[in-house]
Design a protein around this motif. Sequence first.
Motif, short mmCIF file in Angstrom:
data_model
loop_
_atom_site.label_atom_id
_atom_site.label_comp_id
_atom_site.label_asym_id
_atom_site.label_seq_id
_atom_site.Cartn_x
_atom_site.Cartn_y
_atom_site.Cartn_z
N ILE A 1 75.38 -101.79 58.79
CA ILE A 1 74.03 -101.24 58.71
C ILE A 1 73.01 -102.33 58.38
N ASN A 2 73.32 -103.19 57.41
CA ASN A 2 72.38 -104.23 57.01
C ASN A 2 72.29 -105.36 58.02
N SER A 3 73.19 -105.39 58.99
CA SER A 3 73.09 -106.37 60.07
C SER A 3 72.27 -105.85 61.24
N GLY A 4 71.79 -104.62 61.11
CA GLY A 4 70.92 -104.06 62.14
C GLY A 4 71.63 -103.30 63.23
N GLN B 1 91.29 -112.72 73.26
CA GLN B 1 91.94 -113.99 72.92
C GLN B 1 91.39 -114.62 71.64
N GLY B 2 90.50 -113.92 70.94
CA GLY B 2 89.95 -114.46 69.71
C GLY B 2 90.65 -113.95 68.47
N PHE B 3 90.68 -114.77 67.42
CA PHE B 3 91.15 -114.38 66.10
C PHE B 3 89.97 -114.50 65.14
N PHE B 4 89.79 -113.50 64.29
CA PHE B 4 88.60 -113.44 63.45
C PHE B 4 89.00 -113.32 61.98
N PHE B 5 88.42 -114.21 61.15
CA PHE B 5 88.72 -114.24 59.73
C PHE B 5 87.42 -114.25 58.94
N GLY B 6 87.38 -113.48 57.86
CA GLY B 6 86.21 -113.52 57.00
C GLY B 6 86.05 -112.26 56.18
N GLU B 7 85.65 -112.44 54.93
CA GLU B 7 85.28 -111.31 54.08
C GLU B 7 83.79 -111.07 54.22
N LEU B 8 83.38 -109.82 54.25
CA LEU B 8 81.98 -109.47 54.44
C LEU B 8 81.31 -109.14 53.12
N ALA B 9 80.12 -109.69 52.93
CA ALA B 9 79.26 -109.25 51.85
C ALA B 9 78.53 -107.99 52.32
N LEU B 10 77.91 -107.27 51.39
CA LEU B 10 77.19 -106.05 51.78
C LEU B 10 76.03 -106.37 52.72
N SER B 11 75.52 -107.59 52.64
CA SER B 11 74.42 -108.00 53.52
C SER B 11 74.89 -108.36 54.92
N GLY B 12 76.21 -108.49 55.11
CA GLY B 12 76.75 -108.92 56.39
C GLY B 12 77.11 -110.38 56.44
N ALA B 13 76.85 -111.11 55.35
CA ALA B 13 77.21 -112.53 55.30
C ALA B 13 78.73 -112.68 55.22
N LEU B 14 79.22 -113.80 55.76
CA LEU B 14 80.66 -114.07 55.74
C LEU B 14 81.01 -114.94 54.54
N ASP C 1 89.03 -129.45 66.46
CA ASP C 1 89.52 -128.62 67.56
C ASP C 1 88.35 -127.89 68.20
N SER C 2 88.27 -127.95 69.51
CA SER C 2 87.18 -127.30 70.22
C SER C 2 87.35 -125.79 70.32
N ARG C 3 88.45 -125.27 69.74
CA ARG C 3 88.68 -123.81 69.78
C ARG C 3 88.47 -123.16 68.43
N VAL C 4 87.93 -123.88 67.46
CA VAL C 4 87.65 -123.32 66.14
C VAL C 4 86.13 -123.24 65.98
N PHE C 5 85.62 -122.01 65.83
CA PHE C 5 84.19 -121.76 65.74
C PHE C 5 83.86 -121.15 64.38
N CYS C 6 82.57 -121.11 64.06
CA CYS C 6 82.17 -120.59 62.76
C CYS C 6 80.91 -119.77 62.89
N ALA C 7 80.68 -118.93 61.90
CA ALA C 7 79.47 -118.10 61.83
C ALA C 7 79.14 -117.86 60.37
N ARG C 8 77.86 -117.61 60.08
CA ARG C 8 77.44 -117.36 58.70
C ARG C 8 77.34 -115.88 58.38
N SER C 9 77.25 -115.05 59.40
CA SER C 9 77.08 -113.62 59.16
C SER C 9 77.58 -112.83 60.35
N LEU C 10 77.73 -111.53 60.16
CA LEU C 10 78.17 -110.64 61.24
C LEU C 10 77.16 -110.61 62.37
N SER C 11 75.88 -110.50 62.04
CA SER C 11 74.85 -110.43 63.09
C SER C 11 74.80 -111.73 63.88
N GLU C 12 74.95 -112.87 63.19
CA GLU C 12 74.94 -114.16 63.89
C GLU C 12 76.12 -114.26 64.84
#
Length: 292
Positions: A61-64, A110-123, A159-170
Motif C-alpha cells: 500500500i505504501n509503495s503506491g 529466472q529471478g531469485f528475490f531476497f529482502g525483508e520489507l519495512a512498512l514503507s516498502g524499503a528493503l 557478477d553481472s547477474r546480481v542486482f539490487c534495489a532500495r525499495s519495493l516500488s523501485e
Amino acid sequence: MAIQGGSMAISIIRTGAVVGVEPVAVNVETHISNGLPGFVIVGLPQAAVRESRERVRSAIINSGFEYPSGRITVNLAPAELPKSGGRYDLAIALGILVASGRLAQQLVHQGFFFGELALSGALRPLTGLLPSVLACRRNVRNWVVVPAAQASELYRLNDSRVFCARSLSELVGQLEQQSLQLLEADPLSVPAAPVVTEKAVDFADIKGQDSVKRALEVAASGGHHVLMSGPPGSGKTLLAEALPSILPALGQAEALEVAALHSISGRVRAGDLWQRVPFRQPHHQTSAVALL
C-alpha cells in the motif's frame, strides 16, 4: 510463473533459505481467489514469517500499489522445511503483485528475490545472504535481486547477474523498464552488518621459541596440522595467533566460503580481512556441543 484462469490467479516467485550452512531454494506460491478478504501463509512458517502478512500489506500500500481484496494464500515450498525470519517478504510481495496482474510474470522469470520489507516498502538487509546468492548463481540463466544496503557484503562477487534495489516500488519500476540496477559498491563503503574484527599478530614480532617457530613454518609451507603442548604462559596461543600472518592468502573460492560462514552469523568480512586465513580461539573448557 503466473497462471490465470476464471476467478483464480497463481504466481510462483523464487527465493531461498539457509539450513545450517547449506542454502535451499524456496518457491513462494501465491494464490488469489474470490471470497472474503484474508491472508494465509502455509508451509511451516514460524512467527516472523507469519507476521510478514502485515509487513507485506503495508509495504504494498505504501509503495503506491493496490492491495487485492480477495483471499490470498501463500505456500512456501518445500512444505517440510521450517521457515524463519523476514527473508521471504520481498518474494511474497512480488507474488501478490504478479498474481493480481499488477506485474507481468515474464519479468520475474529466472529471478531469485531476497529482502525483508519495512512498512514503507524499503528493503532491509538479511543474514546468510551470501551463501544463498552463491547457490543461485550456479545456473547461468538465474539472476538475483538483493537489498542495496548489502552491496558492501556482495560487491566482491563482481557478477553481472546480481542486482539490487532500495525499495519495493523501485524494484517494480526497474523490472517494468527492464533496467535492473547492477550491484556495485565502493570497497570502503560502510556495511549494513557488523564488520568482523580479528587481532593481527605478526609472526616476525615474536622473539625466541626458534624451534617452535621453525615447526610452524614447515607446517605452513606444507599445509600440515600442528598440535602444540606445553605449560600455561609458554606462548602457545600467541604463536597460534601469529600463524595466519605467514600463511598464503585465501583464493577467491576459499575467501567466498569463509565470508559465507560469516554472513550466516550476520557479520561482514571486509577490507584486508577478505583473503586472510581466519583465526578462532575457543575457550579451553568449551564443551563439544558448544564448539559445534
